[in-house]
Enzyme design. Structure first.
Site, PDB file in Angstrom:
ATOM      1  CB  CYS A  64      -9.096  39.434 -10.125  1.00 54.59           C
ATOM      2  SG  CYS A  64      -8.150  38.126  -9.303  1.00 54.59           S
ATOM      3  CB  CYS A  68      -6.490  33.315 -14.519  1.00 53.24           C
ATOM      4  SG  CYS A  68      -6.164  33.018 -12.755  1.00 53.24           S
ATOM      5  CB  CYS A  71      -9.978  35.059 -15.698  1.00 51.77           C
ATOM      6  SG  CYS A  71     -11.226  35.702 -14.575  1.00 51.77           S
ATOM      7  CB  CYS A 108     -22.243  28.967  -6.939  1.00 50.85           C
ATOM      8  SG  CYS A 108     -22.770  27.289  -7.374  1.00 50.85           S
ATOM      9  CB  CYS A 141     -21.069  25.984  -3.574  1.00 48.22           C
ATOM     10  SG  CYS A 141     -19.373  25.636  -4.095  1.00 48.22           S
ATOM     11  CB  CYS A 201     -17.173  22.315  -5.644  1.00 44.49           C
ATOM     12  SG  CYS A 201     -17.759  22.800  -7.280  1.00 44.49           S
ATOM     13  NE  ARG A 271     -22.015  22.398 -10.732  1.00 42.72           N
ATOM     14  CZ  ARG A 271     -21.508  23.009  -9.651  1.00 42.72           C
ATOM     15  NH1 ARG A 271     -21.042  24.235  -9.751  1.00 42.72           N
ATOM     16  NH2 ARG A 271     -21.492  22.403  -8.479  1.00 42.72           N
TER      17      ARG A 271
HETATM   18  S1  SF4 Z   1      -9.843  33.081 -12.254  1.00 42.41           S
HETATM   19 FE1  SF4 Z   1     -10.146  35.326 -12.527  1.00 42.41          FE
HETATM   20  S2  SF4 Z   1     -11.062  35.996 -10.603  1.00 42.41           S
HETATM   21 FE2  SF4 Z   1     -10.130  33.975 -10.206  1.00 42.41          FE
HETATM   22  S3  SF4 Z   1      -8.036  34.359  -9.493  1.00 42.41           S
HETATM   23 FE3  SF4 Z   1      -7.891  34.117 -11.711  1.00 42.41          FE
HETATM   24  S4  SF4 Z   1      -8.068  36.225 -12.547  1.00 42.41           S
HETATM   25 FE4  SF4 Z   1      -8.820  36.276 -10.424  1.00 42.41          FE
END
Ligand code: SF4
Length: 350
Positions: A64, A68, A71, A108, A141, A201, A271
């Protein structure tokens, strides 16, 4: 504060106030059972003794470009996770069917990344249609990042029921957990999903250095967004991410957070999501008296407890799976769910 009175009010569908929500989060450990009892009132008023079981299919893992901080799939993540670009549709459908056979009522379909291309929306549509052909009653979802014009409508047309896009943390804390997009970007996608007829959600991750006031902000923001379903995650502090080793939560904190969310959003599905096993541990079953929904088996990049243990826990709690007749208790059963296994998220000293 009379906790029992908060529960009575919420069981009539009314939210508690911000001040009361903050007070719930700052109750002492010896009040814990009173907090759980209060939050159990709306839980049982609106959902009976039913538990919705959700099953994750990770269509695309890792790689990605967003950053974040929590993550394992982020830009530059050193977490040891599986990385792949889009499962073949047959494999995704087979995985979903294994979850459905094990008792899942919602599948999901999740893909990492900033947002889907229209071609990728087409793949989600194809997988959705294949699952629904055999299981028309199962909800789908999708969760694939930020949506552009026309994409929510295209998903809804194909039979996708809901779209997951978490707020993750409060607006005032967002810049501390991500620099590549904003809180408002996230709200925009939740709005697009809801306005296109998809069930919104949206939830968050607790344990990322936010204050109790910011958790209360989140619960009310989700109420304002009319989130039908609220996944509450507890931070999995993945090795290889900036939040590695972060451990701000006790099991009691997690239960207080769940209770606060339930009392602010009495009619929404709440959840217990990732981090359930790591943070709640032997207290998980108390969480079922507040929340009415869990994931079955594994999470996106980390292992949950075996699916059989989830179903046994529901049975031990005297609860039934959503969609089954109330008279039909959950039968502990052998469940085999493919293990993902490569992720590591250890708390300090464990
Ligand atoms: S949560 Fe993870 S997968 Fe989703 S946008 Fe952020 S870095 Fe990318």
């Amino acid at each position: 504060m009379q906790l029992a009175e908060l529960g009575e009010r919420a069981s009539r569908g009314e939210s508690i106030t911000r001040e009361e929500a903050l007070a719930v989060l700052t109750t002492t450990d010896d009040q814990l059972l009173d907090v759980v009892a209060a939050a159990s009132k709306p839980r049982f008023a609106f959902f009976g003794n039913r538990v919705r079981v959700n099953f994750l299919v990770n269509l695309k893992s890792g790689l990605c470009p967003e950053d974040c901080f929590y993550c394992s799939q982020r830009l530059g993540s050193g977490a040891e996770i599986l990385k792949y670009s889009w499962l073949p549709p047959e494999e995704a459908v087979a995985s979903a069917k294994a979850g459905i056979a094990a008792g899942a009522q919602r599948v999901c379909l999740v893909a990492s990344g900033t947002g889907p291309s229209n071609r990728e929306v087409g793949k989600i549509r194809e997988i959705t249609e294949a699952i629904k052909a055999d299981h028309p009653g199962v909800e789908i979802c999708a969760c694939a990042g930020f949506l552009k014009d026309g994409q929510a409508e295209a998903l809804a047309e194909s039979g996708v029921d809901a779209y997951n896009h978490n707020l993750n943390t409060a607006s005032s804390h967002y810049a501390n957990i991500c620099t590549t997009h904003t809180y408002d970007d996230r709200v925009d996608t939740v709005d697009r999903a809801r306005d296109s007829g998809l069930s919104p959600c949206s939830g968050f991750i607790a344990g990322m250095g936010e204050t109790p006031e910011q958790l209360v902000d989140l619960a009310f923001a989700l109420r304002e967004l009319n989130a039908d379903s609220i996944p509450v995650n507890f931070l999995l502090p993945f090795d290889g991410t900036p939040l590695k080793g972060t451990n701000n939560l006790t099991a009691h904190d997690c239960l207080r957070i769940l209770a606060m969310v339930r009392l602010v959003n009495p009619r929404s599905e709440v959840r217990i999501a990732a981090g359930r096993e790591l943070h709640l541990r032997s207290m998980q079953v108390l969480g079922l008296h507040i929340a009415n929904s869990i994931f079955l088996g594994d999470y996106l990049t980390s292992e949950g407890q075996p699916g059989k243990a989830d179903l046994d826990m529901i049975a031990d709690a005297g609860m039934v799976l959503e969609g089954m007749k109330d008279a039909e208790p959950v039968k502990p059963t052998d469940v085999t769910i493919r293990r993902r296994g490569a992720g590591t998220a250890a708390l300090p000293n464990t």
